[in-house]
Design a protein around this motif. Sequence first.
Motif, PDB file in Angstrom:
ATOM      1  N   UNK A  14      17.314  56.854 -20.462  1.00 42.11           N
ATOM      2  CA  UNK A  14      17.957  56.011 -19.446  1.00 42.11           C
ATOM      3  C   UNK A  14      16.934  55.582 -18.395  1.00 42.11           C
ATOM      4  N   UNK A  15      16.052  56.507 -17.998  1.00 47.25           N
ATOM      5  CA  UNK A  15      15.005  56.146 -17.042  1.00 47.25           C
ATOM      6  C   UNK A  15      14.063  55.101 -17.631  1.00 47.25           C
ATOM      7  N   UNK A  16      13.831  55.183 -18.935  1.00 48.86           N
ATOM      8  CA  UNK A  16      12.989  54.187 -19.598  1.00 48.86           C
ATOM      9  C   UNK A  16      13.675  52.822 -19.583  1.00 48.86           C
ATOM     10  N   UNK A  17      14.992  52.804 -19.753  1.00 47.85           N
ATOM     11  CA  UNK A  17      15.742  51.540 -19.704  1.00 47.85           C
ATOM     12  C   UNK A  17      15.672  50.913 -18.320  1.00 47.85           C
ATOM     13  N   UNK A  18      15.618  51.744 -17.289  1.00 48.66           N
ATOM     14  CA  UNK A  18      15.564  51.229 -15.923  1.00 48.66           C
ATOM     15  C   UNK A  18      14.272  50.482 -15.667  1.00 48.66           C
ATOM     16  N   UNK A  19      13.241  50.700 -16.483  1.00 48.28           N
ATOM     17  CA  UNK A  19      11.963  50.025 -16.305  1.00 48.28           C
ATOM     18  C   UNK A  19      11.975  48.603 -16.857  1.00 48.28           C
ATOM     19  N   UNK A  20      13.010  48.223 -17.585  1.00 49.55           N
ATOM     20  CA  UNK A  20      13.083  46.891 -18.194  1.00 49.55           C
ATOM     21  C   UNK A  20      13.312  45.860 -17.098  1.00 49.55           C
ATOM     22  N   UNK A  21      12.527  44.786 -17.141  1.00 54.61           N
ATOM     23  CA  UNK A  21      12.662  43.716 -16.155  1.00 54.61           C
ATOM     24  C   UNK A  21      13.859  42.849 -16.531  1.00 54.61           C
ATOM     25  N   UNK A  22      14.890  42.891 -15.711  1.00 56.54           N
ATOM     26  CA  UNK A  22      16.106  42.101 -15.980  1.00 56.54           C
ATOM     27  C   UNK A  22      16.298  40.999 -14.957  1.00 56.54           C
ATOM     28  N   UNK A  23      15.245  40.661 -14.230  1.00 57.18           N
ATOM     29  CA  UNK A  23      15.360  39.575 -13.255  1.00 57.18           C
ATOM     30  C   UNK A  23      15.660  38.265 -13.991  1.00 57.18           C
ATOM     31  N   UNK A  24      16.621  37.533 -13.494  1.00 55.23           N
ATOM     32  CA  UNK A  24      16.979  36.257 -14.104  1.00 55.23           C
ATOM     33  C   UNK A  24      17.919  36.381 -15.287  1.00 55.23           C
ATOM     34  N   UNK A  25      18.327  37.576 -15.620  1.00 51.49           N
ATOM     35  CA  UNK A  25      19.253  37.769 -16.737  1.00 51.49           C
ATOM     36  C   UNK A  25      20.660  37.880 -16.169  1.00 51.49           C
ATOM     37  N   UNK A  26      21.540  37.010 -16.630  1.00 50.35           N
ATOM     38  CA  UNK A  26      22.923  37.035 -16.160  1.00 50.35           C
ATOM     39  C   UNK A  26      23.611  38.295 -16.679  1.00 50.35           C
ATOM     40  N   UNK A  27      24.371  38.955 -15.820  1.00 51.83           N
ATOM     41  CA  UNK A  27      25.099  40.136 -16.313  1.00 51.83           C
ATOM     42  C   UNK A  27      26.184  39.725 -17.289  1.00 51.83           C
ATOM     43  N   UNK A  28      26.346  40.492 -18.326  1.00 52.16           N
ATOM     44  CA  UNK A  28      27.366  40.224 -19.327  1.00 52.16           C
ATOM     45  C   UNK A  28      28.566  41.114 -19.035  1.00 52.16           C
ATOM     46  N   UNK A  29      29.628  40.496 -18.556  1.00 55.08           N
ATOM     47  CA  UNK A  29      30.808  41.275 -18.226  1.00 55.08           C
ATOM     48  C   UNK A  29      31.821  41.259 -19.359  1.00 55.08           C
ATOM     49  N   UNK A  30      31.756  40.239 -20.199  1.00 51.99           N
ATOM     50  CA  UNK A  30      32.678  40.149 -21.319  1.00 51.99           C
ATOM     51  C   UNK A  30      32.101  39.182 -22.336  1.00 51.99           C
TER      52      UNK A  30
END
Length: 95
Positions: free
Chosen positions: A38-54
Amino acid sequence: MAIDAATVRKVARLARIAEPEERLEPLAKELNGIIQWIEQLAEVDTDGVEPLTSVVHAKLPLRDDVVTDGGDAPRVLANAPKSADGFFVVPKVVE
């Protein structure tokens, strides 16, 4: 954050899960592996990625609606147990 056998024992007691003493240390190792992932996933750059709610509002990729002959009919019918006039012949199922 590291989880030890004592923490696993406490969580198991709170969750009312009977876990044998010899399984506490392997469970602590497994949980620590999950936390590291999970800590490794937190390192992923998600800037500019729209959150997927559905996925309901997501558009599906569609192919062009093009009528084709379906490929090579004689080769397809060559594998049929029975055919007539370019069609599969199947037994009647409804009287």
